[in-house]
Design a protein around this motif. Structure first.
Motif, PDB file in Angstrom:
ATOM      1  N   GLY A   8      43.569  46.678  68.403  1.00 52.71           N
ATOM      2  CA  GLY A   8      42.451  45.840  68.001  1.00 52.71           C
ATOM      3  C   GLY A   8      42.533  45.463  66.523  1.00 52.71           C
ATOM      4  N   GLY A   9      41.646  44.562  66.116  1.00 52.01           N
ATOM      5  CA  GLY A   9      41.631  44.160  64.720  1.00 52.01           C
ATOM      6  C   GLY A   9      40.858  42.884  64.522  1.00 52.01           C
ATOM      7  N   LEU A  10      41.050  42.302  63.354  1.00 52.68           N
ATOM      8  CA  LEU A  10      40.383  41.050  62.985  1.00 52.68           C
ATOM      9  C   LEU A  10      41.386  39.910  63.101  1.00 52.68           C
ATOM     10  N   VAL A  11      40.972  38.843  63.759  1.00 55.35           N
ATOM     11  CA  VAL A  11      41.850  37.692  63.955  1.00 55.35           C
ATOM     12  C   VAL A  11      41.016  36.422  63.874  1.00 55.35           C
ATOM     13  N   GLN A  12      41.634  35.354  63.451  1.00 57.36           N
ATOM     14  CA  GLN A  12      40.932  34.073  63.408  1.00 57.36           C
ATOM     15  C   GLN A  12      40.879  33.446  64.790  1.00 57.36           C
ATOM     16  N   ALA A  13      39.891  32.617  64.996  1.00 62.01           N
ATOM     17  CA  ALA A  13      39.781  31.893  66.258  1.00 62.01           C
ATOM     18  C   ALA A  13      41.078  31.133  66.536  1.00 62.01           C
ATOM     19  N   GLY A  14      41.501  31.200  67.794  1.00 60.35           N
ATOM     20  CA  GLY A  14      42.757  30.576  68.181  1.00 60.35           C
ATOM     21  C   GLY A  14      43.943  31.516  68.116  1.00 60.35           C
ATOM     22  N   GLY A  15      43.757  32.664  67.505  1.00 57.84           N
ATOM     23  CA  GLY A  15      44.840  33.628  67.348  1.00 57.84           C
ATOM     24  C   GLY A  15      45.008  34.506  68.573  1.00 57.84           C
ATOM     25  N   SER A  16      45.917  35.479  68.441  1.00 56.06           N
ATOM     26  CA  SER A  16      46.262  36.359  69.555  1.00 56.06           C
ATOM     27  C   SER A  16      46.260  37.820  69.115  1.00 56.06           C
ATOM     28  N   GLN A  81      47.033  41.192  76.854  1.00 57.74           N
ATOM     29  CA  GLN A  81      47.451  40.141  75.939  1.00 57.74           C
ATOM     30  C   GLN A  81      46.333  39.113  75.865  1.00 57.74           C
ATOM     31  N   MET A  82      45.843  38.877  74.668  1.00 60.68           N
ATOM     32  CA  MET A  82      44.715  37.957  74.473  1.00 60.68           C
ATOM     33  C   MET A  82      45.166  36.805  73.595  1.00 60.68           C
ATOM     34  N   ASN A  83      45.129  35.623  74.157  1.00 53.43           N
ATOM     35  CA  ASN A  83      45.512  34.405  73.439  1.00 53.43           C
ATOM     36  C   ASN A  83      44.313  33.473  73.304  1.00 53.43           C
ATOM     37  N   SER A  84      44.432  32.520  72.414  1.00 55.32           N
ATOM     38  CA  SER A  84      43.375  31.525  72.202  1.00 55.32           C
ATOM     39  C   SER A  84      42.021  32.205  72.041  1.00 55.32           C
ATOM     40  N   LEU A  85      41.973  33.189  71.208  1.00 53.62           N
ATOM     41  CA  LEU A  85      40.750  33.977  71.047  1.00 53.62           C
ATOM     42  C   LEU A  85      39.621  33.146  70.461  1.00 53.62           C
ATOM     43  N   LYS A  86      38.412  33.475  70.906  1.00 50.68           N
ATOM     44  CA  LYS A  86      37.206  32.784  70.479  1.00 50.68           C
ATOM     45  C   LYS A  86      36.251  33.787  69.834  1.00 50.68           C
ATOM     46  N   PRO A  87      35.353  33.328  68.985  1.00 49.03           N
ATOM     47  CA  PRO A  87      34.378  34.254  68.390  1.00 49.03           C
ATOM     48  C   PRO A  87      33.597  35.041  69.438  1.00 49.03           C
ATOM     49  N   GLU A  88      33.329  34.437  70.569  1.00 50.81           N
ATOM     50  CA  GLU A  88      32.575  35.131  71.623  1.00 50.81           C
ATOM     51  C   GLU A  88      33.392  36.226  72.317  1.00 50.81           C
ATOM     52  N   ASP A  89      34.653  36.356  71.995  1.00 50.86           N
ATOM     53  CA  ASP A  89      35.456  37.471  72.500  1.00 50.86           C
ATOM     54  C   ASP A  89      35.267  38.737  71.658  1.00 50.86           C
TER      55      ASP A  89
END
Length: 128
Positions: A8-16, A81-89
């Motif tokens: 886990g961690g901090l990622v920008q929207a659209g990241g993986s 594997q989580m791609n195209s991450l959104k703030p609501e994730d």
């Protein structure tokens, strides 16, 4: 049985991000595994699951097409594997060990009560 999530961690929207869940104490070769998440003030939510064989997966509509679950029986580890991450994730993500031995692969459990062991969770934060 002990489940330990990582990744886990901090990622920008659209990241993986790729989460891992390592199991010890029992082989999960004959058990399905699930991923859930819980955001502050909300109930624990099913994200996806993988059958004991690894041949079948099922996802919540909110993550379908963006998240992928895989299982490495030799390493006793399941991945998300989580791609195209959104703030609501944004949530704490938990892996879980199915309570049923060799549950039919066409019937992946989606309710928390169908899982018997849980990891401690790993925080995923998606910034906009």
């Amino acid at each position: 049985v002990q489940l330990v999530e990582s990744g886990g961690g901090l990622v920008q929207a659209g990241g993986s991000l790729r989460l891992s869940c390592a199991a010890s104490g029992r082989s999960f070769r004959n058990y399905a595994m699930g991923w859930f998440r819980q955001a502050p003030g909300k109930e624990r939510q099913f994200v996806g699951g993988i059958s004991w064989s690894g041949y079948s997966t099922y996802y919540a509509d909110s993550v379908k097409g963006r998240f992928t679950i895989s299982k490495d029986n030799a390493k006793n580890t399941v991945y998300l594997q989580m791609n195209s991450l959104k703030p609501e994730d944004t949530a704490v993500y938990y892996c879980a060990f199915d309570a049923v031995f060799s549950r039919p692969i066409s019937n992946i459990a989606t309710m928390p009560g169908e899982y018997v062991y849980w990891g401690q969770g790993t925080q995923v934060t998606v910034s906009s």
